[in-house]
Design an enzyme around this catalytic site. Sequence first.
Site, PDB file in Angstrom:
ATOM      1  N   LYS A   1       0.812  -1.227   0.000  1.00 59.26           N
ATOM      2  CA  LYS A   1       0.000   0.000   0.000  1.00 59.26           C
ATOM      3  C   LYS A   1       0.846   1.278   0.000  1.00 59.26           C
ATOM      4  CE  LYS A   1      -3.374  -2.548   2.774  1.00 59.26           C
ATOM      5  NZ  LYS A   1      -4.173  -2.599   3.999  1.00 59.26           N
TER       6      LYS A   1
ATOM      7  N   ASP B   1      -7.717  -6.693  10.021  1.00 54.47           N
ATOM      8  CA  ASP B   1      -9.033  -6.055   9.994  1.00 54.47           C
ATOM      9  C   ASP B   1     -10.175  -7.069   9.918  1.00 54.47           C
ATOM     10  OD1 ASP B   1      -8.336  -6.794   7.427  1.00 54.47           O
ATOM     11  OD2 ASP B   1      -8.815  -4.873   6.498  1.00 54.47           O
TER      12      ASP B   1
END
Length: 502
Positions: A202, A237
């Site tokens: 990312k 997550d």
Amino acid sequence: MAKGAVVRTAVVCAAAAAAVGVAVVVSRRRRRRREAEDERKRKAAAVVEEVEQAFSTPTALLRGIADAMVEEMQRGLRADPHAPLKMLISYVDNLPTGDEHGLFYALDLGGTNFRVIRVQLGGREKRVVKQQYEEVSIPPHLMVGTSTELFDFIAAELEKFVGTEGEDFHLPDGRQRELGFTFSFPVHQTSISSGTLIKWTKGFSINGTVGEDVVAELSRAMERQGLDMKVIALVNDTVGTLAGGRYVDNDVAASVILGTGTNAAYVEHANMIPKWNGRLPRSGNMVINMEWGNFRSDKLPRSEYDKALDFESLNPGEQIYEKMISGMYLGEIVRRILLKLAHDASLFGDVVPPKLEQLFILRTPDMSAMHHDTSHDLKHLGAKLKDILGVPDTSLEARYITLHVCDLVAERGARLAAAGIYGILKKLGKDKLPNDFSQQRTVVAMDGGLYEHYKKFSSCLEATLTDLLGEEAASSVVVKMANDGSGIGAALLAASHSQYAA
């Protein structure tokens, strides 16, 4: 006959002949245009038909994909080195029950921003008494700096947030503040509160952190800030979403994130995990982080567009399932199909729009907006094509073909995602009504912008899951949103694994 009359007759005849000649030319041109238009439509219909066949997902195929998912889950749980699903042990064996009390913090680091969260829990009666959070942008230079600089910045922001605690939050005397750390980067987890970084993704590229324990890095940074706080749980997550969902509903057995990326987690019986070497947890259960985006199987209906997208991606051969169902890629698949229609069938005119050649120019939120256009002339879809692809005027036919392409790509993605969820339910034996005819529910907690905002996608997913389960079994399965599970979920896991828990 007078000479003048002869001349006039000749002129008239010549004019008539010329008119006939012009009419013939015009007629030929019209016929050629009509033939060219018919040929263009035939080519467009041929491409659309080919896409319809390639993107078809009959129920029998989906059942085969679900069976393949179960098989790969079992291989991953055996630690088969060639299994695409790694089936990572999360070390989360105590999910929240609702009895948790006290003040707990969470840090959610998963991209260019991070969030700091605090919750005051009041037990079964009061549940979440109060919660607060702040979102912080990470300066670009820290994303490519050193590990110490990044974690010092995070710890400093966390320390500032703790300083604004206020009277509604109460930490009992003599207790250390406790933190759940959601870290959405690839990690080799070694305990509930430790894990070494496998690689940055990312846009992060930080030297000195790969192979290091990210909890130790954060803990040292908090010490340098003089912040007395202990990291109790390191979670990703998807596991956080499962914990947040279980806190609200005790029947939650799995969680699925469908957003830019995709993943799933579920509660497995510890004795069904051959690669588990430690003592069996007291709860008898263990949350498994599937990393299901990497699922691959010959059963997956990969089209020429999927194969080209994968070949040209940054990680060819990886995340095959994710590239067919997640928000990062659905719009790009639509773009590739429209580009073929533009090349082969002049869908947007004689010249292919230059912007249509640009990778990832068509984002899934824009695809969703086009797909949800209900106007009779699809004017909103036309406006999107103009704004994004630079096509000033699109025919009604081109707009309807674009709508149909969006429908094909979204429907396939939703149906493939439903097959994955059905696979998890099969693995857990939750794909049939209980033998004792009890009213036991099985809840799948969902999160992610694709599922939440792309209503045609989520509706198709739910309808497909019902179809796979059958009406009777589907009556005991609930799929529902668990908003912000990854944030509050980490705080709840800090509570359920607290060092002060009885």
